[in-house]
Design a protein around this motif. Structure first.
Motif, mmCIF file in Angstrom:
data_model
loop_
_atom_site.group_PDB
_atom_site.id
_atom_site.type_symbol
_atom_site.label_atom_id
_atom_site.label_comp_id
_atom_site.label_asym_id
_atom_site.label_seq_id
_atom_site.Cartn_x
_atom_site.Cartn_y
_atom_site.Cartn_z
ATOM 1 N N LEU A 115 -4.751 -5.630 53.816
ATOM 2 C CA LEU A 115 -5.886 -6.446 53.383
ATOM 3 C C LEU A 115 -6.600 -5.635 52.316
ATOM 4 O O LEU A 115 -7.387 -4.738 52.623
ATOM 5 C CB LEU A 115 -6.803 -6.753 54.565
ATOM 6 N N GLY A 116 -6.304 -5.908 51.065
ATOM 7 C CA GLY A 116 -6.659 -5.021 49.966
ATOM 8 C C GLY A 116 -5.424 -4.191 49.656
ATOM 9 O O GLY A 116 -4.860 -3.561 50.552
ATOM 10 N N ARG A 117 -4.975 -4.198 48.418
ATOM 11 C CA ARG A 117 -3.683 -3.593 48.083
ATOM 12 C C ARG A 117 -3.639 -2.095 48.362
ATOM 13 O O ARG A 117 -4.666 -1.406 48.331
ATOM 14 C CB ARG A 117 -3.355 -3.855 46.617
ATOM 15 N N GLU A 118 -2.436 -1.606 48.621
ATOM 16 C CA GLU A 118 -2.218 -0.173 48.747
ATOM 17 C C GLU A 118 -2.276 0.460 47.355
ATOM 18 O O GLU A 118 -1.793 -0.109 46.387
ATOM 19 C CB GLU A 118 -0.851 0.112 49.361
ATOM 20 N N TYR A 175 0.296 -8.061 50.561
ATOM 21 C CA TYR A 175 -1.134 -7.781 50.662
ATOM 22 C C TYR A 175 -1.971 -8.973 50.227
ATOM 23 O O TYR A 175 -1.501 -9.858 49.513
ATOM 24 C CB TYR A 175 -1.507 -6.546 49.848
ATOM 25 N N VAL A 176 -3.220 -8.953 50.691
ATOM 26 C CA VAL A 176 -4.219 -9.927 50.257
ATOM 27 C C VAL A 176 -5.064 -9.233 49.196
ATOM 28 O O VAL A 176 -5.619 -8.159 49.434
ATOM 29 C CB VAL A 176 -5.100 -10.391 51.430
ATOM 30 N N ASP A 177 -5.151 -9.850 48.043
ATOM 31 C CA ASP A 177 -5.877 -9.261 46.921
ATOM 32 C C ASP A 177 -7.381 -9.483 47.101
ATOM 33 O O ASP A 177 -7.850 -10.623 47.048
ATOM 34 C CB ASP A 177 -5.398 -9.910 45.624
ATOM 35 N N LEU A 178 -8.130 -8.411 47.329
ATOM 36 C CA LEU A 178 -9.578 -8.519 47.472
ATOM 37 C C LEU A 178 -10.306 -8.388 46.130
ATOM 38 O O LEU A 178 -11.529 -8.257 46.105
ATOM 39 C CB LEU A 178 -10.092 -7.466 48.458
ATOM 40 N N ARG A 179 -9.563 -8.398 45.030
ATOM 41 C CA ARG A 179 -10.125 -8.476 43.679
ATOM 42 C C ARG A 179 -11.145 -7.370 43.399
ATOM 43 O O ARG A 179 -12.286 -7.647 42.989
ATOM 44 C CB ARG A 179 -10.783 -9.835 43.465
ATOM 45 N N GLY A 180 -10.742 -6.130 43.612
ATOM 46 C CA GLY A 180 -11.679 -5.024 43.416
ATOM 47 C C GLY A 180 -12.277 -4.973 42.026
ATOM 48 O O GLY A 180 -13.486 -4.769 41.857
ATOM 49 N N PRO A 196 -10.074 -17.369 47.580
ATOM 50 C CA PRO A 196 -10.909 -17.989 46.550
ATOM 51 C C PRO A 196 -11.747 -16.964 45.797
ATOM 52 O O PRO A 196 -11.940 -15.834 46.242
ATOM 53 C CB PRO A 196 -11.799 -18.952 47.347
ATOM 54 N N GLU A 197 -12.261 -17.377 44.638
ATOM 55 C CA GLU A 197 -13.063 -16.488 43.792
ATOM 56 C C GLU A 197 -14.261 -15.924 44.556
ATOM 57 O O GLU A 197 -14.924 -16.648 45.299
ATOM 58 C CB GLU A 197 -13.582 -17.251 42.573
ATOM 59 N N PRO A 198 -14.553 -14.626 44.389
ATOM 60 C CA PRO A 198 -15.762 -14.056 44.998
ATOM 61 C C PRO A 198 -17.012 -14.679 44.381
ATOM 62 O O PRO A 198 -16.993 -15.116 43.226
ATOM 63 C CB PRO A 198 -15.662 -12.563 44.677
ATOM 64 N N ARG A 199 -18.081 -14.700 45.151
ATOM 65 C CA ARG A 199 -19.319 -15.355 44.698
ATOM 66 C C ARG A 199 -20.490 -14.384 44.820
ATOM 67 O O ARG A 199 -20.697 -13.788 45.871
ATOM 68 C CB ARG A 199 -19.576 -16.602 45.552
ATOM 69 N N LEU A 200 -21.234 -14.232 43.729
ATOM 70 C CA LEU A 200 -22.397 -13.350 43.744
ATOM 71 C C LEU A 200 -23.529 -13.980 44.552
ATOM 72 O O LEU A 200 -23.819 -15.167 44.404
ATOM 73 C CB LEU A 200 -22.882 -13.091 42.326
ATOM 74 N N VAL A 201 -24.147 -13.169 45.417
ATOM 75 C CA VAL A 201 -25.329 -13.593 46.163
ATOM 76 C C VAL A 201 -26.489 -12.717 45.686
ATOM 77 O O VAL A 201 -26.641 -11.571 46.118
ATOM 78 C CB VAL A 201 -25.120 -13.454 47.682
ATOM 79 N N ALA A 202 -27.282 -13.247 44.764
ATOM 80 C CA ALA A 202 -28.370 -12.462 44.160
ATOM 81 C C ALA A 202 -29.580 -12.425 45.085
ATOM 82 O O ALA A 202 -30.018 -13.454 45.597
ATOM 83 C CB ALA A 202 -28.761 -13.063 42.813
#
Length: 355
Positions: free
Chosen positions: A164-167, A176-181, A338-344
């Motif tokens: 969960l998050g690439r090596e 892996y699941v791409d957590l889009r670092g 899905p795309e990450p979302r900013l929470v301001a």
């Protein structure tokens, strides 16, 4: 068909308990062989669909329940998967054991159960043989680091795993699941820039997880594009909030011009807020603060921290599906939630951003 109350599992009139029904009881009631019953109930062999449905109805009417332990022994499966990570609880969860790791665990357990698998939650794997003694079919490793002990133990046992998050370290060939670092860091930095930050610093974990590696790369690209030198501080994960405090305090002392801190680890961000205030500055008026994970720490910090919704529930269910597919022999794959979302929130919002 047996009448209600007359089957092997029904309680007799005197209130004593009879034995539970067996496959042989189902076979007699359905007028088939025990092997046919086993195949019908386990989806094996070539059983006529109508016969299969009749057997299932008969089993339900008799109250038959399969012996899961015997079933697992026959199939050579534990019907269990593990969720493991080498991240210490000081980073992965708070004092209440809530946070990043447990949010993933809740969603993964729910999805695993729909497939008939149990999820085994493993405490942080730092060393020793935590995964050697577990009866599991495979594992999900959360954000594996360099020379990750969980990955090492799984490979020693020859067990499949997904990340969960690439090596970031070889062999790095697991699904892996791409957590889009990188995109997550870009999202945070763009928000800080829009709020007026011109000299932002990056605070990341000292280890080699993808989140730190990708964040550093994204930050350095942004710094180069803006024509300013990068300012990156690191802190040891096991140090928790105090490590974040110390790293931020040292950063501000050496670079007082810093006007924003992008602290990727939420516990570091909480420590950074304390360090900024103890240094006589205000959040967000003097220094903006943002973090990566929108969890309990981000919401309860004062002021509340701007963070990112990483879509962890979807990421966790994708990881379970990838692992079960690998157990069925599928090729390595990558899942992208899905795309990450900013929470301001207040930690980075200025009423009027300086020009």
């Amino acid at each position: 068909m047996p009448s209600p109350g007359s089957g092997p599992g029904a309680a007799p009139a005197d209130g004593t308990r009879r034995r539970p029904p067996t496959i042989a009881d189902v076979a007699r009631a359905a007028s088939v062989s025990p092997t046919t019953v086993s195949h019908a109930l386990n989806g094996l062999g070539k059983v006529d669909p109508r016969t299969r449905e009749r057997i299932k109805r008969t089993a339900a009417e008799l109250g038959y329940r399969p012996n899961l332990r015997a079933q697992r022994l026959r199939q050579g499966q534990a019907k269990a998967i593990a969720l493991a990570s080498s991240m210490p609880f000081s980073v992965a969860a708070g004092p209440s054991r809530l946070g990043f790791y447990m949010e993933i665990a809740a969603a993964a357990a729910e999805r695993a159960m729909t497939h008939g698998y149990a999820l085994v939650l493993v405490p942080p794997v730092r060393s020793g043989a935590a995964l050697h003694s577990l009866d599991i079919d495979g594992a999900i490793v959360v954000e594996p680091g360099e020379d990750d002990p969980a990955v090492t133990q799984l490979r020693e046992r020859g067990l499949p795993y997904v990340a969960l998050g690439r090596e970031v370290a070889p062999p790095g060939d697991a699904p892996y699941v791409d957590l889009r670092g990188g995109p997550v860091t870009e999202l945070l930095l763009e928000h800080l820039r829009e709020q007026g930050a011109r000299r932002p610093a990056l605070l990341i974990g000292a280890g080699g997880r993808h989140s730190s590696v990708d964040a550093r790369a994204a930050y350095e690209r942004a710094a180069a594009a803006a024509g300013r030198p990068p300012l990156v501080a690191t802190a040891p994960e096991e140090g928790g909030e105090q490590a974040g405090y110390d790293a931020c305090a040292a950063l501000l002392a050496e670079h007082p011009e810093t006007d924003a801190v992008c602290a990727l680890v939420d516990v570091f961000a909480v420590g950074a807020v304390r360090a900024i205030r103890d240094g006589g500055r205000r959040v967000p008026e003097d220094v903006l603060v943002a973090t990566r994970y929108d969890g309990p720490r981000a919401r309860t910090c004062e002021p509340p921290l701007t963070a990112v919704d990483l879509q962890l529930d979807r990421a966790a269910t994708d990881a379970v599906e990838l692992l079960l597919a690998r157990l069925r022999g599928a090729e390595a794959a990558v899942a992208v939630p899905p795309e990450p979302r900013l929470v301001a929130r207040a930690s980075s919002l200025r009423v009027t951003a300086p020009g």
